[in-house]
Write a protein that holds these residues in place. Structure first.
Motif, PDB file in Angstrom:
ATOM      1  N   ALA A   1       0.835  -1.197   0.000  1.00 57.81           N
ATOM      2  CA  ALA A   1       0.000   0.000   0.000  1.00 57.81           C
ATOM      3  C   ALA A   1       0.869   1.245   0.000  1.00 57.81           C
ATOM      4  O   ALA A   1       0.446   2.303   0.447  1.00 57.81           O
ATOM      5  CB  ALA A   1      -0.935  -0.001   1.214  1.00 57.81           C
ATOM      6  N   GLY A   2       2.094   1.116  -0.509  1.00 58.49           N
ATOM      7  CA  GLY A   2       3.042   2.218  -0.453  1.00 58.49           C
ATOM      8  C   GLY A   2       2.688   3.363  -1.375  1.00 58.49           C
ATOM      9  O   GLY A   2       2.151   3.162  -2.466  1.00 58.49           O
TER      10      GLY A   2
ATOM     11  N   HIS B   1      -1.423   0.939  -4.659  1.00 58.57           N
ATOM     12  CA  HIS B   1      -1.436   2.168  -3.854  1.00 58.57           C
ATOM     13  C   HIS B   1      -2.862   2.655  -3.713  1.00 58.57           C
ATOM     14  O   HIS B   1      -3.430   3.245  -4.635  1.00 58.57           O
ATOM     15  CB  HIS B   1      -0.576   3.256  -4.519  1.00 58.57           C
ATOM     16  CG  HIS B   1      -0.599   4.566  -3.790  1.00 58.57           C
ATOM     17  ND1 HIS B   1      -0.210   5.750  -4.387  1.00 58.57           N
ATOM     18  CD2 HIS B   1      -0.949   4.883  -2.513  1.00 58.57           C
ATOM     19  CE1 HIS B   1      -0.323   6.730  -3.515  1.00 58.57           C
ATOM     20  NE2 HIS B   1      -0.784   6.229  -2.370  1.00 58.57           N
ATOM     21  N   PRO B   2      -3.512   2.413  -2.566  1.00 55.89           N
ATOM     22  CA  PRO B   2      -4.843   2.972  -2.324  1.00 55.89           C
ATOM     23  C   PRO B   2      -4.740   4.460  -2.015  1.00 55.89           C
ATOM     24  O   PRO B   2      -4.011   4.864  -1.113  1.00 55.89           O
ATOM     25  CB  PRO B   2      -5.341   2.180  -1.100  1.00 55.89           C
ATOM     26  CG  PRO B   2      -4.091   1.696  -0.420  1.00 55.89           C
ATOM     27  CD  PRO B   2      -3.044   1.541  -1.472  1.00 55.89           C
ATOM     28  N   ILE B   3      -5.457   5.274  -2.778  1.00 53.83           N
ATOM     29  CA  ILE B   3      -5.412   6.734  -2.586  1.00 53.83           C
ATOM     30  C   ILE B   3      -6.487   7.069  -1.556  1.00 53.83           C
ATOM     31  O   ILE B   3      -7.559   7.581  -1.869  1.00 53.83           O
ATOM     32  CB  ILE B   3      -5.659   7.486  -3.902  1.00 53.83           C
ATOM     33  CG1 ILE B   3      -4.897   6.828  -5.057  1.00 53.83           C
ATOM     34  CG2 ILE B   3      -5.263   8.953  -3.743  1.00 53.83           C
ATOM     35  CD1 ILE B   3      -3.411   6.706  -4.837  1.00 53.83           C
TER      36      ILE B   3
ATOM     37  N   VAL C   1      -4.420   2.561  -7.360  1.00 50.59           N
ATOM     38  CA  VAL C   1      -3.517   2.417  -8.498  1.00 50.59           C
ATOM     39  C   VAL C   1      -2.728   1.119  -8.379  1.00 50.59           C
ATOM     40  O   VAL C   1      -2.080   0.870  -7.355  1.00 50.59           O
ATOM     41  CB  VAL C   1      -2.542   3.603  -8.594  1.00 50.59           C
ATOM     42  CG1 VAL C   1      -1.586   3.410  -9.777  1.00 50.59           C
ATOM     43  CG2 VAL C   1      -3.297   4.919  -8.742  1.00 50.59           C
ATOM     44  N   LEU C   2      -2.787   0.292  -9.423  1.00 50.47           N
ATOM     45  CA  LEU C   2      -1.924  -0.874  -9.541  1.00 50.47           C
ATOM     46  C   LEU C   2      -0.788  -0.533 -10.495  1.00 50.47           C
ATOM     47  O   LEU C   2      -1.004   0.142 -11.512  1.00 50.47           O
ATOM     48  CB  LEU C   2      -2.694  -2.077 -10.081  1.00 50.47           C
ATOM     49  CG  LEU C   2      -3.863  -2.606  -9.251  1.00 50.47           C
ATOM     50  CD1 LEU C   2      -4.492  -3.811  -9.954  1.00 50.47           C
ATOM     51  CD2 LEU C   2      -3.411  -2.993  -7.850  1.00 50.47           C
ATOM     52  N   THR C   3       0.419  -0.980 -10.157  1.00 50.35           N
ATOM     53  CA  THR C   3       1.558  -0.812 -11.071  1.00 50.35           C
ATOM     54  C   THR C   3       2.127  -2.200 -11.356  1.00 50.35           C
ATOM     55  O   THR C   3       3.177  -2.576 -10.834  1.00 50.35           O
ATOM     56  CB  THR C   3       2.631   0.116 -10.477  1.00 50.35           C
ATOM     57  OG1 THR C   3       3.157  -0.443  -9.271  1.00 50.35           O
ATOM     58  CG2 THR C   3       2.045   1.488 -10.160  1.00 50.35           C
TER      59      THR C   3
END
Length: 293
Positions: free
Chosen positions: A99-100, A125-127, A149-151
């Motif tokens: 969750a960085g 990354h949950p905003i 966001v998934l990367t």
């Protein structure tokens, strides 16, 4: 989609909310947490975010043992140590995500710590941050209607990425995908820079000889602008250090804009200043109205 056991490393606002949301959605049988503060972990158990926890030097490894799903939600400077610790303890089919708020450094830490398990690590990354932190601030609704966001990595299978995307969608999030490089550039501008500015402004006022008077007369505008300076200092220190190159670029662009504003004031150019304010207000209204979704 159901996970018999989930492990959450770092049961703060995000990690605690993830545990609560997993349970509320009926997606997990048992959640085990790990972290540095026994008091915070006990609070997480009391609030139902986790069912049990592990502490101590090998707490993270103990927590992930036999877990089907792992979320690492600690400050990003701890990720390399955590990945090195949990790598040997992971089940071969365990799905891992984070969750960085930065991604290039997290991916590098995962490659180093997880080794050949990297294929089952899907960066996320949950905003959904807030100025409050810890398990006491966690909420099962934190991710609802928030961006996630998934990367994905080249090593990830489409099935694993789709599973993680479906999981976050089930928790209420709106999922997008970026590269780690794109992610760090975007969030340097719209997240990391605003936090840096809020901390800097409060720090500047606090250091002045007349700080008591200034704070005494500060009202809504100052409170709204500096709200995020109440965020977790360690977490934001780590984020700024990890994304320092992109943040320095954004800071330079902002300094250029401030110089333009200073020139307007120096020249007493009221028309230019009003146009800046008008255009900025219109852009913010378009954003608030969802035109940039």
């Amino acid at each position: 989609m159901f996970f018999g056991k989930a492990a959450v490393i770092g049961v703060g606002l995000i990690g605690g909310s993830f545990g609560l949301a997993l349970k509320a959605a009926g997606l997990c049988g048992r959640v085990v947490g790990a972290g540095r503060s026994a008091a915070n972990l006990e609070l997480a158990v009391a609030r139902g975010a986790i069912d049990a926890f592990e502490t101590g030097g090998a707490g993270a490894a103990a927590a992930v043992r036999d877990a089907d799903l792992v979320l690492v939600a600690s400050p990003v400077a701890q990720f390399e140590r955590i990945f090195l610790e949990i790598g040997p303890a992971l089940k071969s089919d365990a799905l891992v995500m984070d969750a960085g708020s930065t991604k290039r450094n997290v991916v590098a830490a995962a490659r180093k710590g997880l080794g050949d398990r990297i294929a089952r690590f899907v960066p996320a990354h949950p905003i959904a941050g807030a100025e409050n932190s810890g398990a006491g601030a966690a909420s099962a609704e934190l991710f609802r209607d928030r961006r996630l966001v998934l990367t994905p990595l080249d090593e990830n299978s489409k099935e694993d990425v789709d599973t993680i995307a479906s999981l976050w969608t089930a928790l209420g999030a709106r999922v997008s995908r970026m590269t780690p490089e794109e992610h760090d550039g975007v969030f340097a501008a719209v997240s990391h820079l605003p936090h840096l500015l809020a901390y800097a402004l409060v720090g500047d006022i606090a250091a002045r000889a007349d700080a008591a008077q200034l704070f005494g007369f500060a009202a809504g505008g100052f409170r709204d602008f500096t709200r995020i300076a109440s965020s977790h200092p360690e977490m934001w220190r780590d984020i700024c250090m990890a994304n320092g190159d992109r943040l320095l670029r954004e800071l330079s662009l902002y300094e250029k804009k401030l110089k333009e504003v200073g020139d307007m004031l120096q020249k007493k150019d009221a028309a230019a200043l009003e146009k800046l304010f008008t255009d900025a207000r219109a852009a913010r209204e378009r954003w608030l109205n969802g035109e940039y979704q």
